[in-house]
Motif scaffolding. Structure first.
Motif, short mmCIF file in Angstrom:
data_model
loop_
_atom_site.label_atom_id
_atom_site.label_comp_id
_atom_site.label_asym_id
_atom_site.label_seq_id
_atom_site.Cartn_x
_atom_site.Cartn_y
_atom_site.Cartn_z
N ASN A 44 56.22 40.63 36.69
CA ASN A 44 55.52 41.91 36.78
C ASN A 44 54.07 41.84 36.37
O ASN A 44 53.36 42.83 36.44
CB ASN A 44 56.25 42.96 35.93
N SER A 45 53.59 40.68 35.95
CA SER A 45 52.21 40.52 35.49
C SER A 45 51.26 40.36 36.67
O SER A 45 51.60 39.71 37.67
CB SER A 45 52.12 39.28 34.60
N PRO A 46 50.04 40.92 36.58
CA PRO A 46 49.07 40.70 37.66
C PRO A 46 48.59 39.26 37.72
O PRO A 46 48.03 38.83 38.71
CB PRO A 46 47.91 41.64 37.30
N PHE A 47 48.83 38.49 36.66
CA PHE A 47 48.43 37.08 36.65
C PHE A 47 49.50 36.18 37.23
O PHE A 47 49.40 34.97 37.13
CB PHE A 47 48.11 36.64 35.22
N ASN A 48 50.53 36.75 37.81
CA ASN A 48 51.60 35.98 38.42
C ASN A 48 51.00 35.11 39.53
O ASN A 48 50.44 35.62 40.49
CB ASN A 48 52.65 36.93 38.99
N PRO A 49 51.10 33.80 39.42
CA PRO A 49 50.50 32.94 40.43
C PRO A 49 51.21 33.00 41.79
O PRO A 49 50.68 32.54 42.79
CB PRO A 49 50.61 31.53 39.82
N PHE A 50 52.40 33.58 41.84
CA PHE A 50 53.17 33.60 43.08
C PHE A 50 53.01 34.92 43.84
O PHE A 50 53.59 35.08 44.90
CB PHE A 50 54.65 33.36 42.77
N THR A 51 52.24 35.87 43.32
CA THR A 51 52.09 37.15 43.99
C THR A 51 51.11 37.03 45.16
O THR A 51 50.20 36.21 45.14
CB THR A 51 51.62 38.25 43.01
N LYS A 52 51.30 37.84 46.16
CA LYS A 52 50.43 37.82 47.34
C LYS A 52 49.29 38.83 47.21
O LYS A 52 48.40 38.86 48.03
CB LYS A 52 51.25 38.16 48.60
N GLU A 53 49.34 39.68 46.19
CA GLU A 53 48.36 40.74 46.04
C GLU A 53 47.03 40.20 45.53
O GLU A 53 46.97 39.27 44.75
CB GLU A 53 48.88 41.80 45.07
N ASP A 54 45.93 40.81 45.99
CA ASP A 54 44.60 40.50 45.50
C ASP A 54 44.27 41.49 44.38
O ASP A 54 44.72 42.63 44.41
CB ASP A 54 43.56 40.63 46.61
N TYR A 55 43.46 41.05 43.41
CA TYR A 55 43.06 41.96 42.35
C TYR A 55 41.75 41.53 41.75
O TYR A 55 41.29 40.40 41.91
CB TYR A 55 44.14 42.07 41.27
N VAL A 56 41.11 42.48 41.04
CA VAL A 56 39.89 42.23 40.28
C VAL A 56 40.17 42.69 38.86
O VAL A 56 40.64 43.80 38.63
CB VAL A 56 38.70 43.02 40.86
N LEU A 57 39.88 41.83 37.89
CA LEU A 57 40.11 42.14 36.49
C LEU A 57 38.80 42.00 35.74
O LEU A 57 38.13 40.97 35.85
CB LEU A 57 41.16 41.19 35.90
N VAL A 58 38.42 43.03 34.99
CA VAL A 58 37.20 42.99 34.18
C VAL A 58 37.64 42.92 32.72
O VAL A 58 38.30 43.83 32.21
CB VAL A 58 36.32 44.23 34.41
N LYS A 59 37.27 41.84 32.05
CA LYS A 59 37.59 41.67 30.64
C LYS A 59 36.37 42.02 29.80
O LYS A 59 35.26 41.60 30.12
CB LYS A 59 37.99 40.22 30.36
N ASN A 60 36.55 42.79 28.75
CA ASN A 60 35.48 43.18 27.83
C ASN A 60 34.30 43.81 28.55
O ASN A 60 33.18 43.31 28.47
CB ASN A 60 35.01 41.98 26.99
N PRO A 61 34.50 44.92 29.28
CA PRO A 61 33.39 45.52 30.03
C PRO A 61 32.25 45.97 29.11
O PRO A 61 32.48 46.44 28.00
CB PRO A 61 34.03 46.71 30.74
N ASP A 62 31.03 45.78 29.57
CA ASP A 62 29.79 46.17 28.87
C ASP A 62 29.62 45.49 27.52
O ASP A 62 28.99 46.04 26.63
CB ASP A 62 29.73 47.70 28.71
N LYS A 63 30.18 44.32 27.35
CA LYS A 63 29.99 43.57 26.11
C LYS A 63 29.36 42.22 26.43
O LYS A 63 29.27 41.82 27.60
CB LYS A 63 31.33 43.38 25.39
N GLU A 64 28.93 41.52 25.39
CA GLU A 64 28.25 40.23 25.59
C GLU A 64 29.15 39.18 26.24
O GLU A 64 28.68 38.33 26.98
CB GLU A 64 27.75 39.70 24.24
N ASN A 65 30.45 39.23 25.98
CA ASN A 65 31.37 38.22 26.52
C ASN A 65 32.18 38.76 27.70
O ASN A 65 33.32 38.38 27.90
CB ASN A 65 32.29 37.71 25.42
N MET A 66 31.57 39.63 28.51
CA MET A 66 32.26 40.21 29.66
C MET A 66 32.57 39.13 30.70
O MET A 66 31.77 38.24 30.94
CB MET A 66 31.41 41.30 30.29
N GLU A 67 33.74 39.23 31.31
CA GLU A 67 34.16 38.32 32.37
C GLU A 67 34.76 39.12 33.51
O GLU A 67 35.38 40.16 33.28
CB GLU A 67 35.21 37.33 31.90
N ILE A 68 34.60 38.63 34.72
CA ILE A 68 35.23 39.24 35.90
C ILE A 68 36.07 38.17 36.57
O ILE A 68 35.58 37.09 36.88
CB ILE A 68 34.18 39.78 36.88
#
Length: 110
Positions: A44-68
C-alpha cells in the motif's frame, strides 16, 4: 479412578503445558503475522517498486533540505534544492501572476 491414574493424568497435563515445541510454534506464528503486516504496508506504500502508478513526492517543502522525488513508470528521479541559480538559453513562453491569496496563474503568450 485410583490414585495412580490421577497422578499419571496430572503428569501428562503438566507435560503438555511445559512442552518447549509449543513456545517455538507460537514464536513462528507471531513472526509470520509480523511479516504479513509488513508486506501489506509495502504493497500500500507509494514507494512500492512494483506499482504502475506515477507520483511526485515533495520532502521537507520550503526548507533548506527540500527534495522532490518523481516516479514515472520504472524510472525514479531525485531533485535536491540548491542555492545555485539556473541559467541557459530559452524563449519566453508566458507570464505567471501571483494573486493575493497566493494562487499562481500562468498566462501563455501567443
Amino acid at each position: 479412578m485410583n490414585y495412580k491414574e490421577l497422578v499419571r493424568q496430572e503428569l501428562e497435563r503438566l507435560e503438555e503445558e511445559t512442552d518447549p515445541m509449543l513456545s517455538v510454534v507460537n514464536m513462528i506464528d507471531a513472526f509470520l503475522a509480523v511479516v504479513i503486516a509488513l508486506l501489506l504496508v509495502l504493497v500500500n506504500s507509494p514507494f512500492n517498486p512494483f506499482t504502475k502508478e506515477d507520483y511526485v513526492l515533495v520532502k521537507n517543502p520550503d526548507k533548506e533540505n527540500m527534495e522532490i522525488l518523481i516516479k514515472k513508470g520504472e524510472k525514479l528521479e531525485r531533485y535536491v534544492k540548491t542555492q545555485s541559480v539556473g541559467e541557459g538559453k530559452g524563449v519566453k513562453v508566458g507570464i505567471t501572476y501571483r494573486l493575493e491569496d497566493g494562487t499562481l496563474i500562468y498566462v501563455p503568450e501567443e
